[in-house]
Design a protein around this motif. Structure first.
Motif, PDB file in Angstrom:
ATOM      1  N   GLN A   8       0.858  -1.180   0.000  1.00  0.00           N
ATOM      2  CA  GLN A   8       0.000   0.000   0.000  1.00  0.00           C
ATOM      3  C   GLN A   8       0.895   1.230   0.000  1.00  0.00           C
ATOM      4  OE1 GLN A   8      -3.457  -0.468  -0.164  1.00  0.00           O
ATOM      5  NE2 GLN A   8      -2.599  -2.511  -0.540  1.00  0.00           N
ATOM      6  N   VAL A   9       0.682   2.094  -0.990  1.00  0.00           N
ATOM      7  CA  VAL A   9       1.566   3.237  -1.178  1.00  0.00           C
ATOM      8  C   VAL A   9       0.819   4.528  -0.857  1.00  0.00           C
ATOM      9  CG1 VAL A   9       2.930   4.526  -2.878  1.00  0.00           C
ATOM     10  CG2 VAL A   9       2.773   2.021  -3.042  1.00  0.00           C
ATOM     11  N   VAL A  10       1.467   5.415  -0.104  1.00  0.00           N
ATOM     12  CA  VAL A  10       0.959   6.781   0.035  1.00  0.00           C
ATOM     13  C   VAL A  10       2.000   7.714  -0.559  1.00  0.00           C
ATOM     14  CG1 VAL A  10       1.776   6.905   2.435  1.00  0.00           C
ATOM     15  CG2 VAL A  10       0.133   8.586   1.575  1.00  0.00           C
ATOM     16  N   VAL A  11       1.541   8.589  -1.460  1.00  0.00           N
ATOM     17  CA  VAL A  11       2.432   9.559  -2.101  1.00  0.00           C
ATOM     18  C   VAL A  11       2.157  10.933  -1.507  1.00  0.00           C
ATOM     19  CG1 VAL A  11       3.081  10.671  -4.277  1.00  0.00           C
ATOM     20  CG2 VAL A  11       2.581   8.213  -4.234  1.00  0.00           C
ATOM     21  N   LEU A  65      -1.836   2.372  -4.908  1.00  0.00           N
ATOM     22  CA  LEU A  65      -2.118   3.537  -4.073  1.00  0.00           C
ATOM     23  C   LEU A  65      -3.089   3.115  -2.983  1.00  0.00           C
ATOM     24  CD1 LEU A  65      -2.452   6.365  -6.740  1.00  0.00           C
ATOM     25  CD2 LEU A  65      -0.731   6.219  -4.920  1.00  0.00           C
ATOM     26  N   ALA A  66      -2.822   3.525  -1.756  1.00  0.00           N
ATOM     27  CA  ALA A  66      -3.664   3.128  -0.633  1.00  0.00           C
ATOM     28  C   ALA A  66      -5.101   3.585  -0.871  1.00  0.00           C
ATOM     29  CB  ALA A  66      -3.130   3.741   0.663  1.00  0.00           C
ATOM     30  N   SER A  67      -6.071   2.744  -0.551  1.00  0.00           N
ATOM     31  CA  SER A  67      -7.473   3.138  -0.658  1.00  0.00           C
ATOM     32  C   SER A  67      -8.070   3.418   0.718  1.00  0.00           C
ATOM     33  CB  SER A  67      -8.281   2.054  -1.375  1.00  0.00           C
ATOM     34  OG  SER A  67      -8.105   0.821  -0.734  1.00  0.00           O
ATOM     35  N   ARG A  68      -7.317   3.102   1.770  1.00  0.00           N
ATOM     36  CA  ARG A  68      -7.746   3.400   3.141  1.00  0.00           C
ATOM     37  C   ARG A  68      -6.630   4.146   3.864  1.00  0.00           C
ATOM     38  NH1 ARG A  68     -13.171   2.508   4.396  1.00  0.00           N
ATOM     39  NH2 ARG A  68     -13.865   1.365   2.549  1.00  0.00           N
ATOM     40  N   ASP A  69      -6.990   5.190   4.590  1.00  0.00           N
ATOM     41  CA  ASP A  69      -5.974   5.927   5.340  1.00  0.00           C
ATOM     42  C   ASP A  69      -5.758   5.241   6.702  1.00  0.00           C
ATOM     43  OD1 ASP A  69      -7.917   6.737   7.149  1.00  0.00           O
ATOM     44  OD2 ASP A  69      -7.987   8.816   6.445  1.00  0.00           O
ATOM     45  N   PRO A  70      -4.865   5.772   7.529  1.00  0.00           N
ATOM     46  CA  PRO A  70      -4.577   5.088   8.805  1.00  0.00           C
ATOM     47  C   PRO A  70      -5.807   4.948   9.702  1.00  0.00           C
ATOM     48  CG  PRO A  70      -2.823   6.633   8.294  1.00  0.00           C
ATOM     49  CD  PRO A  70      -3.898   6.865   7.268  1.00  0.00           C
ATOM     50  N   GLU A  71      -6.818   5.829   9.525  1.00  0.00           N
ATOM     51  CA  GLU A  71      -8.056   5.710  10.309  1.00  0.00           C
ATOM     52  C   GLU A  71      -9.115   4.879   9.595  1.00  0.00           C
ATOM     53  OE1 GLU A  71      -7.029   9.540  10.819  1.00  0.00           O
ATOM     54  OE2 GLU A  71      -5.837   8.338  12.207  1.00  0.00           O
ATOM     55  N   ASP A  72      -8.683   4.204   8.516  1.00  0.00           N
ATOM     56  CA  ASP A  72      -9.569   3.330   7.748  1.00  0.00           C
ATOM     57  C   ASP A  72     -10.617   4.090   6.936  1.00  0.00           C
ATOM     58  OD1 ASP A  72      -9.754   0.662   7.005  1.00  0.00           O
ATOM     59  OD2 ASP A  72     -11.587   0.382   8.175  1.00  0.00           O
ATOM     60  N   THR A  75      -9.427   6.917   0.807  1.00  0.00           N
ATOM     61  CA  THR A  75      -8.428   7.904   0.404  1.00  0.00           C
ATOM     62  C   THR A  75      -8.003   7.629  -1.034  1.00  0.00           C
ATOM     63  OG1 THR A  75      -6.196   8.766   0.860  1.00  0.00           O
ATOM     64  CG2 THR A  75      -6.557   6.449   1.305  1.00  0.00           C
ATOM     65  N   SER A  76      -7.438   8.649  -1.688  1.00  0.00           N
ATOM     66  CA  SER A  76      -6.851   8.440  -3.011  1.00  0.00           C
ATOM     67  C   SER A  76      -5.417   7.915  -2.891  1.00  0.00           C
ATOM     68  CB  SER A  76      -6.831   9.764  -3.782  1.00  0.00           C
ATOM     69  OG  SER A  76      -5.964  10.680  -3.135  1.00  0.00           O
ATOM     70  N   GLY A  77      -4.852   7.973  -1.675  1.00  0.00           N
ATOM     71  CA  GLY A  77      -3.452   7.585  -1.508  1.00  0.00           C
ATOM     72  C   GLY A  77      -2.478   8.671  -1.930  1.00  0.00           C
ATOM     73  N   ASP A 103       3.955  14.563   7.342  1.00  0.00           N
ATOM     74  CA  ASP A 103       4.269  13.438   8.229  1.00  0.00           C
ATOM     75  C   ASP A 103       3.985  12.094   7.564  1.00  0.00           C
ATOM     76  OD1 ASP A 103       5.025  15.107  10.345  1.00  0.00           O
ATOM     77  OD2 ASP A 103       2.967  15.250  11.093  1.00  0.00           O
ATOM     78  N   ALA A 104       4.814  11.132   7.858  1.00  0.00           N
ATOM     79  CA  ALA A 104       4.637   9.767   7.336  1.00  0.00           C
ATOM     80  C   ALA A 104       3.336   9.154   7.844  1.00  0.00           C
ATOM     81  CB  ALA A 104       5.807   8.890   7.763  1.00  0.00           C
ATOM     82  N   TRP A 105       2.703   8.350   7.016  1.00  0.00           N
ATOM     83  CA  TRP A 105       1.689   7.412   7.508  1.00  0.00           C
ATOM     84  C   TRP A 105       2.437   6.232   8.123  1.00  0.00           C
ATOM     85  CZ3 TRP A 105      -2.916   6.894   3.500  1.00  0.00           C
ATOM     86  CH2 TRP A 105      -3.560   8.146   3.415  1.00  0.00           C
ATOM     87  N   PRO A 106       1.771   5.468   9.004  1.00  0.00           N
ATOM     88  CA  PRO A 106       2.485   4.417   9.754  1.00  0.00           C
ATOM     89  C   PRO A 106       3.377   3.576   8.828  1.00  0.00           C
ATOM     90  CG  PRO A 106       0.241   4.582  10.534  1.00  0.00           C
ATOM     91  CD  PRO A 106       0.349   5.513   9.349  1.00  0.00           C
ATOM     92  N   THR A 107       4.665   3.692   9.071  1.00  0.00           N
ATOM     93  CA  THR A 107       5.616   3.156   8.099  1.00  0.00           C
ATOM     94  C   THR A 107       5.744   1.638   8.169  1.00  0.00           C
ATOM     95  OG1 THR A 107       7.361   3.698   9.680  1.00  0.00           O
ATOM     96  CG2 THR A 107       6.952   5.279   7.905  1.00  0.00           C
ATOM     97  N   ASP A 108       5.151   1.047   9.201  1.00  0.00           N
ATOM     98  CA  ASP A 108       5.146  -0.421   9.224  1.00  0.00           C
ATOM     99  C   ASP A 108       4.091  -0.983   8.273  1.00  0.00           C
ATOM    100  OD1 ASP A 108       3.164   0.698  10.843  1.00  0.00           O
ATOM    101  OD2 ASP A 108       3.167  -0.974  12.258  1.00  0.00           O
ATOM    102  N   ARG A 109       3.099  -0.154   7.890  1.00  0.00           N
ATOM    103  CA  ARG A 109       1.998  -0.645   7.049  1.00  0.00           C
ATOM    104  C   ARG A 109       1.961  -0.039   5.664  1.00  0.00           C
ATOM    105  NH1 ARG A 109      -3.249   0.672   9.056  1.00  0.00           N
ATOM    106  NH2 ARG A 109      -2.495   2.180  10.594  1.00  0.00           N
ATOM    107  N   TYR A 110       2.541   1.149   5.492  1.00  0.00           N
ATOM    108  CA  TYR A 110       2.509   1.837   4.199  1.00  0.00           C
ATOM    109  C   TYR A 110       3.920   2.087   3.690  1.00  0.00           C
ATOM    110  CZ  TYR A 110      -2.307   3.255   5.469  1.00  0.00           C
ATOM    111  OH  TYR A 110      -3.632   3.285   5.837  1.00  0.00           O
ATOM    112  N   LEU A 111       4.078   1.991   2.364  1.00  0.00           N
ATOM    113  CA  LEU A 111       5.273   2.519   1.708  1.00  0.00           C
ATOM    114  C   LEU A 111       5.024   4.009   1.473  1.00  0.00           C
ATOM    115  CD1 LEU A 111       7.834   2.805  -0.002  1.00  0.00           C
ATOM    116  CD2 LEU A 111       6.644   1.613  -1.861  1.00  0.00           C
ATOM    117  N   ASN A 112       5.751   4.845   2.193  1.00  0.00           N
ATOM    118  CA  ASN A 112       5.622   6.298   2.045  1.00  0.00           C
ATOM    119  C   ASN A 112       6.580   6.789   0.976  1.00  0.00           C
ATOM    120  OD1 ASN A 112       4.092   7.847   4.624  1.00  0.00           O
ATOM    121  ND2 ASN A 112       4.749   5.734   5.056  1.00  0.00           N
ATOM    122  N   ILE A 113       6.040   7.530  -0.012  1.00  0.00           N
ATOM    123  CA  ILE A 113       6.865   8.142  -1.055  1.00  0.00           C
ATOM    124  C   ILE A 113       6.627   9.647  -1.013  1.00  0.00           C
ATOM    125  CG2 ILE A 113       7.344   8.304  -3.527  1.00  0.00           C
ATOM    126  CD1 ILE A 113       6.331   5.464  -3.885  1.00  0.00           C
TER     127      ILE A 113
END
Ligand code: ARG
Ligand code: ZN
Ligand code: CA
Length: 253
Positions: A8-11, A65-72, A75-77, A103-113
């Motif tokens: 799951q990627v967040v840009v 691209l992530a479809s859910r944000d950290p609060e579920d 999202t478009s990611g 700020d990064a989204w939780p880096t254990d669950r998302y690949l932050n770019i």
């Protein structure tokens, strides 16, 4: 065997000028490149010399691209942040809203770019597995991201991100980051090579007694132009998969 793993990627687009606020389509063009390169379906692999032509394989690693944000929440990611910073460097301000970044989204669950302006000719950089949580991910210059919009030749085929995600999944530079032939990337099926290659080398380029075939400069972990880097080896794929079954396992659960 390794199951197909979709990261799951967040840009984070961190822009000072409107030009730097790249389009969703440009982001999508980068995700497509990642999926092509990591499945070894990139058509330009036809440029691999015959001696290494059988090496590319599907890594089983995919990007979405992530479809859910950290609060579920849906999202478009893609996150857009206006900044007053003219540019960033490798010291990670872009990863903190308090320093003009995002700020990064939780880096254990998302690949932050992070996509932003970088100073000093830097195309991108990455954090290896095992580093601090808050700064984990990859950073790419907006002129070297994706294949359209602000992407500029010779770095307009999305390979900077392929290279940096290679680092993020524990790959070293193919020449081992020393100028001596005892430097190594710890990968068996990449020839020992003395130095980085740039631009568009001619095959073979021999160093470190690695003739007759020489350096595997067409590897994503060298420094050649985007249109010249076209492959990972099975040894590299195994090392990336190991990171996803070890320190980066949170990304695929
Ligand atoms: N970290 C490297 C740099 O900034 C990335 C090189 C990527 N090379 C490329 N052809 N896209 O120089
Ligand atoms: Zn690198
Ligand atoms: Ca090697």
């Amino acid at each position: 065997s390794f199951p197909t793993a979709t990261l799951q990627v967040v840009v984070h687009i961190v822009y000072e000028t409107e030009e730097q606020n790249i389009s969703d389509l440009q982001v999508l063009s980068q995700i497509e490149v990642l999926n092509r390169d990591f499945s070894s379906t990139n058509p330009d692999k036809s440029a691999i010399p015959a001696v290494w032509g059988d090496l590319p394989m599907d890594s089983g690693i995919r990007f979405s691209l992530a479809s859910r944000d950290p609060e579920d929440k849906p999202t478009s990611g893609i996150i857009r942040t206006k900044t007053a910073m003219r540019g960033f460097d490798h010291l990670d301000s872009v990863k903190f809203s308090a320093r003009g970044g995002s700020d990064a989204w939780p880096t254990d669950r998302y690949l932050n770019i992070w996509v932003c302006n970088l100073h000093g000719g830097l195309l991108g950089y990455a954090q290896f597995p095992g580093g601090p949580r808050e700064t984990d991910g990859v950073v790419i210059l907006y002129k070297a991201f994706g294949t359209q919009g602000t992407a500029e030749p010779p770095f307009d085929l999305g390979r900077t991100c392929t290279h940096e995600v290679g680092h993020y999944l524990n790959l070293r530079h193919i020449w081992g980051d020393t100028e001596h032939c005892f430097g190594s990337d710890s990968i068996e099926d990449t020839p020992t090579q003395q130095l980085p290659n740039y631009n568009k080398p001619l095959f073979p380029h021999i160093s470190c007694n690695n003739g007759p075939h020489g350096d595997m400069f067409m590897n994503y972990m060298d420094y050649v132009d985007d249109d010249t880097m076209v492959m990972f080896t099975p040894g590299q794929v195994a090392r990336m998969r190991a990171s996803l079954m070890g320190p980066r396992a949170g990304l695929i659960n």
